[in-house]
Scaffold this active site. Sequence first.
Site, mmCIF file in Angstrom:
data_model
loop_
_atom_site.group_PDB
_atom_site.id
_atom_site.type_symbol
_atom_site.label_atom_id
_atom_site.label_comp_id
_atom_site.label_asym_id
_atom_site.label_seq_id
_atom_site.Cartn_x
_atom_site.Cartn_y
_atom_site.Cartn_z
ATOM 1 N N GLU A 41 10.169 27.109 32.850
ATOM 2 C CA GLU A 41 8.787 27.319 33.302
ATOM 3 C C GLU A 41 7.985 28.013 32.212
ATOM 4 O OE1 GLU A 41 8.648 29.348 37.081
ATOM 5 O OE2 GLU A 41 10.026 27.885 37.962
ATOM 6 N N TYR A 142 28.489 32.056 35.837
ATOM 7 C CA TYR A 142 28.576 31.258 37.066
ATOM 8 C C TYR A 142 30.001 30.756 37.301
ATOM 9 C CZ TYR A 142 23.541 31.313 36.216
ATOM 10 O OH TYR A 142 22.252 31.709 35.957
HETATM 11 C C1 LIG Z 1 20.502 29.457 37.721
HETATM 12 C C2 LIG Z 1 19.637 30.214 36.701
HETATM 13 O O1 LIG Z 1 18.881 31.121 37.039
HETATM 14 S S1 LIG Z 1 19.806 29.769 35.050
HETATM 15 C C3 LIG Z 1 18.814 30.908 34.168
HETATM 16 C C4 LIG Z 1 19.498 32.245 33.973
HETATM 17 N N1 LIG Z 1 18.524 33.210 33.460
HETATM 18 C C5 LIG Z 1 18.248 33.284 32.144
HETATM 19 O O2 LIG Z 1 18.835 32.635 31.296
HETATM 20 C C6 LIG Z 1 17.120 34.240 31.788
HETATM 21 C C7 LIG Z 1 17.423 35.064 30.519
HETATM 22 N N2 LIG Z 1 18.821 35.546 30.475
HETATM 23 C C8 LIG Z 1 19.311 36.407 31.381
HETATM 24 O O3 LIG Z 1 18.662 36.796 32.361
HETATM 25 C C9 LIG Z 1 20.717 36.919 31.130
HETATM 26 O O4 LIG Z 1 21.036 36.773 29.769
HETATM 27 C C10 LIG Z 1 21.820 36.200 31.965
HETATM 28 C C11 LIG Z 1 21.450 36.213 33.458
HETATM 29 C C12 LIG Z 1 22.001 34.772 31.500
HETATM 30 C C13 LIG Z 1 23.132 36.975 31.755
HETATM 31 O O5 LIG Z 1 22.929 38.319 32.157
HETATM 32 P P1 LIG Z 1 23.861 39.525 31.622
HETATM 33 O O6 LIG Z 1 23.637 40.702 32.498
HETATM 34 O O7 LIG Z 1 23.647 39.690 30.170
HETATM 35 O O8 LIG Z 1 25.299 38.930 31.886
HETATM 36 P P2 LIG Z 1 26.662 39.759 32.076
HETATM 37 O O9 LIG Z 1 26.612 40.951 31.166
HETATM 38 O O10 LIG Z 1 26.915 40.021 33.524
HETATM 39 O O11 LIG Z 1 27.746 38.691 31.618
HETATM 40 C C14 LIG Z 1 27.602 37.957 30.449
HETATM 41 C C15 LIG Z 1 28.927 37.237 30.250
HETATM 42 O O12 LIG Z 1 28.705 36.129 29.380
HETATM 43 C C16 LIG Z 1 29.567 36.257 28.265
HETATM 44 N N3 LIG Z 1 28.866 35.663 27.153
HETATM 45 C C17 LIG Z 1 27.863 36.193 26.420
HETATM 46 N N4 LIG Z 1 27.463 35.302 25.493
HETATM 47 C C18 LIG Z 1 28.226 34.192 25.667
HETATM 48 C C19 LIG Z 1 28.285 32.934 25.024
HETATM 49 N N5 LIG Z 1 27.477 32.626 24.010
HETATM 50 N N6 LIG Z 1 29.197 32.027 25.463
HETATM 51 C C20 LIG Z 1 30.008 32.298 26.508
HETATM 52 N N7 LIG Z 1 29.997 33.491 27.156
HETATM 53 C C21 LIG Z 1 29.112 34.415 26.731
HETATM 54 C C22 LIG Z 1 29.839 37.737 28.127
HETATM 55 O O13 LIG Z 1 31.026 37.986 27.397
HETATM 56 C C23 LIG Z 1 29.984 38.112 29.596
HETATM 57 O O14 LIG Z 1 31.214 37.671 30.084
HETATM 58 P P3 LIG Z 1 32.351 38.684 30.647
HETATM 59 O O15 LIG Z 1 31.760 39.321 31.880
HETATM 60 O O16 LIG Z 1 33.492 37.782 30.981
HETATM 61 O O17 LIG Z 1 32.612 39.654 29.552
#
Ligand SMILES: CC(=O)SCCNC(=O)CCNC(=O)[C@H](O)C(C)(C)COP(=O)(O)OP(=O)(O)OC[C@H]1O[C@@H](n2cnc3c(N)ncnc32)[C@H](O)[C@@H]1OP(=O)(O)O
Length: 183
Positions: A41, A142
């Site tokens: 969006e 997820y």
């Molecule tokens: C259905 C939807 O809403 S899709 C859109 C999702 N929203 C967005 O993308 C908006 C912008 N981004 C965000 O809001 C955030 O970055 C999110 C929601 C994607 C993630 O939020 P965070 O609080 O940083 O995630 P969190 O810390 O809980 O976990 C991240 C996990 O991904 C893992 N990770 C980080 N980077 C990567 C990567 N490049 N590849 C694979 N795994 C990864 C981390 O190691 C962690 O895993 P673990 O818990 O097994 O150690």
Amino acid sequence: MADATISETFAAPRLRALERADLAFVHGLFNDPDVMRYWFEPAHVTLTDLEETFAQQQRGGDRERRFIVEAAGRRVGLVELVYIDHVHRNCEFQIIIAPGEQGRGYAGAATRGALDFAFRALNLHKVYLLVDTENAAAIHVYEKAGFIVEGVLRSEFFADGAYRDATRMGIFQNDYLAAERRA
Ligand SMILES: CC(=O)SCCNC(=O)CCNC(=O)[C@H](O)C(C)(C)COP(=O)(O)OP(=O)(O)OC[C@H]1O[C@@H](n2cnc3c(N)ncnc32)[C@H](O)[C@@H]1OP(=O)(O)O
């Protein structure tokens, strides 16, 4: 002082219902292009738009449930259950963790909290989502929560100057509750 910082970093998040007082926080998220490109969006929403949407939701319908993610006494994100359908008993899940709060485990915990509400409080059968196929961190979160890939929608959305593939994922109430019992 150092101890307080450490405990803040790892504070367990909790979900609570979105209030009118939270709209300025949501306004900041919804106007951040680095965030909104993953929601497919434009980052262009007025506070007035948000207030009107909030008022409409208060007036009626139970098609949406929006939650603020709070940790260490501050707002760290937003999760939503939208398009709630009580015939098919499903809904779509969406999440944002504020850029300065990412990487602390908040998304994982907030996703589980939202699934708990969908399956234990609303008695839904299925929760689904659409995620940019290149959003590896989100897909990891997820899958860890139990979502399974159902398919890829090719060039489904235009965001940040290009068409994007979207992965659709889903999780069923039975599978979620069975996994919770085993945990
Ligand atoms: C259905 C939807 O809403 S899709 C859109 C999702 N929203 C967005 O993308 C908006 C912008 N981004 C965000 O809001 C955030 O970055 C999110 C929601 C994607 C993630 O939020 P965070 O609080 O940083 O995630 P969190 O810390 O809980 O976990 C991240 C996990 O991904 C893992 N990770 C980080 N980077 C990567 C990567 N490049 N590849 C694979 N795994 C990864 C981390 O190691 C962690 O895993 P673990 O818990 O097994 O150690």
